[in-house]
Design a protein around this motif. Structure first.
Motif, mmCIF file in Angstrom:
data_model
loop_
_atom_site.group_PDB
_atom_site.id
_atom_site.type_symbol
_atom_site.label_atom_id
_atom_site.label_comp_id
_atom_site.label_asym_id
_atom_site.label_seq_id
_atom_site.Cartn_x
_atom_site.Cartn_y
_atom_site.Cartn_z
ATOM 1 N N GLU A 4 0.839 -1.215 0.000
ATOM 2 C CA GLU A 4 0.000 0.000 0.000
ATOM 3 C C GLU A 4 0.869 1.259 0.000
ATOM 4 N N GLU A 5 1.942 1.246 0.780
ATOM 5 C CA GLU A 5 2.861 2.396 0.802
ATOM 6 C C GLU A 5 3.572 2.543 -0.532
ATOM 7 N N PHE A 6 3.963 1.431 -1.113
ATOM 8 C CA PHE A 6 4.602 1.431 -2.433
ATOM 9 C C PHE A 6 3.669 2.095 -3.452
ATOM 10 N N ALA A 58 19.199 15.327 -2.773
ATOM 11 C CA ALA A 58 19.069 16.250 -1.634
ATOM 12 C C ALA A 58 17.667 16.241 -1.033
ATOM 13 N N ASP A 59 16.671 16.030 -1.868
ATOM 14 C CA ASP A 59 15.280 16.092 -1.410
ATOM 15 C C ASP A 59 14.476 14.958 -2.043
ATOM 16 N N PRO A 60 14.731 13.719 -1.601
ATOM 17 C CA PRO A 60 14.073 12.576 -2.234
ATOM 18 C C PRO A 60 12.563 12.568 -2.025
ATOM 19 N N PRO A 61 11.826 12.085 -3.010
ATOM 20 C CA PRO A 61 10.369 12.080 -2.921
ATOM 21 C C PRO A 61 9.834 11.283 -1.733
ATOM 22 N N TYR A 62 10.499 10.205 -1.355
ATOM 23 C CA TYR A 62 10.006 9.404 -0.235
ATOM 24 C C TYR A 62 9.977 10.240 1.042
ATOM 25 N N LYS A 63 11.017 10.996 1.294
ATOM 26 C CA LYS A 63 11.071 11.820 2.516
ATOM 27 C C LYS A 63 10.002 12.910 2.483
ATOM 28 N N LEU A 82 3.302 5.842 -2.754
ATOM 29 C CA LEU A 82 4.500 6.583 -3.162
ATOM 30 C C LEU A 82 4.545 6.717 -4.682
ATOM 31 N N LEU A 83 4.202 5.665 -5.391
ATOM 32 C CA LEU A 83 4.185 5.728 -6.851
ATOM 33 C C LEU A 83 3.183 6.775 -7.331
ATOM 34 N N GLU A 84 2.021 6.813 -6.720
ATOM 35 C CA GLU A 84 1.020 7.850 -7.045
ATOM 36 C C GLU A 84 1.576 9.237 -6.739
ATOM 37 N N TYR A 85 2.228 9.388 -5.594
ATOM 38 C CA TYR A 85 2.815 10.669 -5.189
ATOM 39 C C TYR A 85 3.825 11.154 -6.230
ATOM 40 N N GLN A 86 4.556 10.212 -6.819
ATOM 41 C CA GLN A 86 5.549 10.540 -7.848
ATOM 42 C C GLN A 86 4.921 10.733 -9.220
ATOM 43 N N GLY A 87 3.612 10.629 -9.327
ATOM 44 C CA GLY A 87 2.955 10.792 -10.619
ATOM 45 C C GLY A 87 3.026 9.551 -11.488
ATOM 46 N N VAL A 88 3.154 8.384 -10.875
ATOM 47 C CA VAL A 88 3.292 7.103 -11.574
ATOM 48 C C VAL A 88 4.404 7.201 -12.628
ATOM 49 N N ALA A 89 5.549 7.694 -12.173
ATOM 50 C CA ALA A 89 6.696 7.885 -13.054
ATOM 51 C C ALA A 89 7.983 7.734 -12.252
ATOM 52 N N CYS A 90 9.067 7.506 -12.956
ATOM 53 C CA CYS A 90 10.378 7.425 -12.331
ATOM 54 C C CYS A 90 10.679 8.756 -11.635
ATOM 55 N N ALA A 91 11.118 8.681 -10.400
ATOM 56 C CA ALA A 91 11.408 9.889 -9.626
ATOM 57 C C ALA A 91 12.612 10.643 -10.170
ATOM 58 N N LEU A 92 13.407 10.022 -11.005
ATOM 59 C CA LEU A 92 14.593 10.682 -11.524
ATOM 60 C C LEU A 92 14.412 11.179 -12.956
ATOM 61 N N CYS A 93 14.089 10.302 -13.876
ATOM 62 C CA CYS A 93 14.007 10.714 -15.286
ATOM 63 C C CYS A 93 12.592 11.055 -15.733
ATOM 64 N N GLY A 94 11.584 10.668 -14.943
ATOM 65 C CA GLY A 94 10.202 10.973 -15.281
ATOM 66 C C GLY A 94 9.540 9.986 -16.225
ATOM 67 N N SER A 95 10.240 8.901 -16.582
ATOM 68 C CA SER A 95 9.656 7.901 -17.477
ATOM 69 C C SER A 95 8.438 7.266 -16.818
ATOM 70 N N VAL A 96 7.400 7.024 -17.615
ATOM 71 C CA VAL A 96 6.219 6.343 -17.094
ATOM 72 C C VAL A 96 6.317 4.828 -17.298
#
Length: 104
Positions: free
Chosen positions: A9-11, A88-93, A14-28
């Motif tokens: 559920e947390e996974f 410096a500011d990871p999405p999980y935090k 978090l994926l929804e929070y990131q926009g269902v995309a890679c937190a680094l390159c933005g790939s879906v």
């Protein structure tokens, strides 16, 4: 997920929070079997994580070679605002802080 002390559920949240995309390159596209849970290897130097050092969910390319090449590269080449911002500011935090704030 159990290696990282994160529930399914947390996974998903978090994926929804990131926009269902890679937190680094933005790939879906995750580019593998699933999204990769990135954690700070300076904190937990095994495949298992304490759960506190999770940074975000990455595609296979970013987790497999882009981020490791950057982190292990020479200091004078570590000038990417995108990668430095992620580290410096990871999405999980940010996500955890927002969850805690919403409880108060």
């Amino acid at each position: 997920m159990r290696w990282f002390k994160i529930t399914p559920e947390e996974f998903g949240a978090l994926l929804e929070y990131q926009g269902v995309a890679c937190a680094l390159c933005g790939s879906v596209e995750h580019g593998g079997r699933n999204w990769n849970i990135d954690h700070d290897h300076d904190c937990c130097q095994t495949k298992k994580s304490c759960g506190q050092c999770i940074r975000g969910l990455l595609c296979a390319s970013c987790n497999g070679w882009r981020l490791p090449a950057y982190e292990n590269g020479p200091e004078h080449l570590k000038d990417s605002p995108l990668v430095n911002g992620y580290l410096a500011d990871p999405p999980y935090k940010r996500w955890v802080l927002e969850l805690e704030d919403s409880k108060h």
